[in-house]
Design an enzyme around this catalytic site. Structure first.
Site, PDB file in Angstrom:
ATOM      1  N   GLY A  66       0.820  -1.215   0.000  1.00  0.00           N
ATOM      2  CA  GLY A  66       0.000   0.000   0.000  1.00  0.00           C
ATOM      3  C   GLY A  66       0.846   1.254   0.000  1.00  0.00           C
ATOM      4  N   ASN A  67       0.188   2.376   0.202  1.00  0.00           N
ATOM      5  CA  ASN A  67       0.900   3.654   0.251  1.00  0.00           C
ATOM      6  C   ASN A  67       0.265   4.558   1.306  1.00  0.00           C
ATOM      7  OD1 ASN A  67      -1.154   5.520  -1.081  1.00  0.00           O
ATOM      8  ND2 ASN A  67      -0.988   3.872  -2.590  1.00  0.00           N
ATOM      9  N   ARG A  68       0.868   5.716   1.524  1.00  0.00           N
ATOM     10  CA  ARG A  68       0.480   6.578   2.647  1.00  0.00           C
ATOM     11  C   ARG A  68      -0.575   7.619   2.299  1.00  0.00           C
ATOM     12  NH1 ARG A  68       3.789   5.749   6.777  1.00  0.00           N
ATOM     13  NH2 ARG A  68       5.874   4.893   6.369  1.00  0.00           N
ATOM     14  N   SER A  69      -1.216   7.513   1.163  1.00  0.00           N
ATOM     15  CA  SER A  69      -2.199   8.543   0.811  1.00  0.00           C
ATOM     16  C   SER A  69      -3.367   8.531   1.802  1.00  0.00           C
ATOM     17  CB  SER A  69      -2.719   8.299  -0.610  1.00  0.00           C
ATOM     18  OG  SER A  69      -3.723   9.243  -0.901  1.00  0.00           O
TER      19      SER A  69
END
Ligand code: C5P
Length: 221
Positions: free
Chosen positions: A29-32
């Site tokens: 995943g990512n930190r958005s």
């Protein structure tokens, strides 16, 4: 007080970040946070638009008067965006979409094995949704907006990305230490396919959202 200059328009906004599962308990995943996309959805609704917000893994309350569609992966995000874009006047891709996903999904939890090195994770490319909606233009005159986070050569990289994706506007954020991810504020330059360049000073994500809608309204027929 904001003019209802998006009344009678349908706009689609994607927000958040996709998660690409490896097994039933793990993902890439990512930190958005989704805050910029939610700000775009709220401000479009305030300007009279019918808004479809496609939210990937966000932890934010549904904005009032907005249709929210929840998705997890890039493939699900693509389906939801293409469906909603069919009758949309504008599509704004604010979501952070994973460029790659694991090539295989393990139906059982991946286990460590005594004395053995872990298996490598093999990745495959995800579809580029922004490039696809830009190439398709489901409705004549549809305005398409992308986002880009760049760490250096912000303008040159942004200009190249705008051309590559084929969108009408590209909001380029400079990312770094204190900037952008999860914060309430943003600073950006909005590049236009017509060669225009609109700097947006450091300020609330709502202010950037309103500038994006101003530029979209200018381009709607
Ligand atoms: O290529 P990059 O990820 O930097 O592009 C960012 C822009 O493209 C964002 O608007 C993002 O929502 C969109 N994107 C997409 N599909 C992908 C990757 C990015 O729509 N697979």
């Amino acid at each position: 007080v904001q003019e209802p200059d998006l009344r009678g328009r349908h706009v689609v906004v994607s927000a958040g970040g996709t998660r690409e599962p490896l097994d039933p308990v793990r993902f890439l995943g990512n930190r958005s946070s989704g805050k910029q996309g939610y700000a775009l959805a709220r401000t479009a609704a305030a300007r009279g638009a019918r808004v479809t917000l496609i939210a990937a893994n966000t932890q934010l309350p549904d904005p009032a008067g907005v249709d929210v569609v929840q998705v997890g992966t890039a493939v699900q995000l693509r389906e939801a965006v293409l469906k909603a874009a069919a009758d949309a006047d504008a599509v704004v891709m604010a979501a952070a979409v994973a460029d790659f996903r694991p090539s295989a999904y393990a139906t059982g939890k991946i286990k460590k094995k005594d004395g053995k090195e872990p298996e490598p994770i093999v990745l495959v490319r995800n579809p580029d949704i922004l490039a696809e909606v830009s190439a398709e233009r489901a409705r004549a005159g549809q305005v398409i907006v992308g986002f880009a986070a760049e760490t250096d050569d912000v303008l040159a990289n942004g200009r190249a990305k705008l051309t590559r994706k084929g969108c009408d506007l590209l909001v380029v954020n400079e990312v770094g230490e204190r900037k952008t991810f999860g914060s309430e504020e943003n600073e950006a330059v909005v590049l236009g396919a017509d060669g225009s360049e609109k700097p947006v000073p450091h300020g609330p994500k709502e202010a950037l959202a309103d500038i994006v809608w101003d530029l979209v309204v200018d381009r709607l027929d």
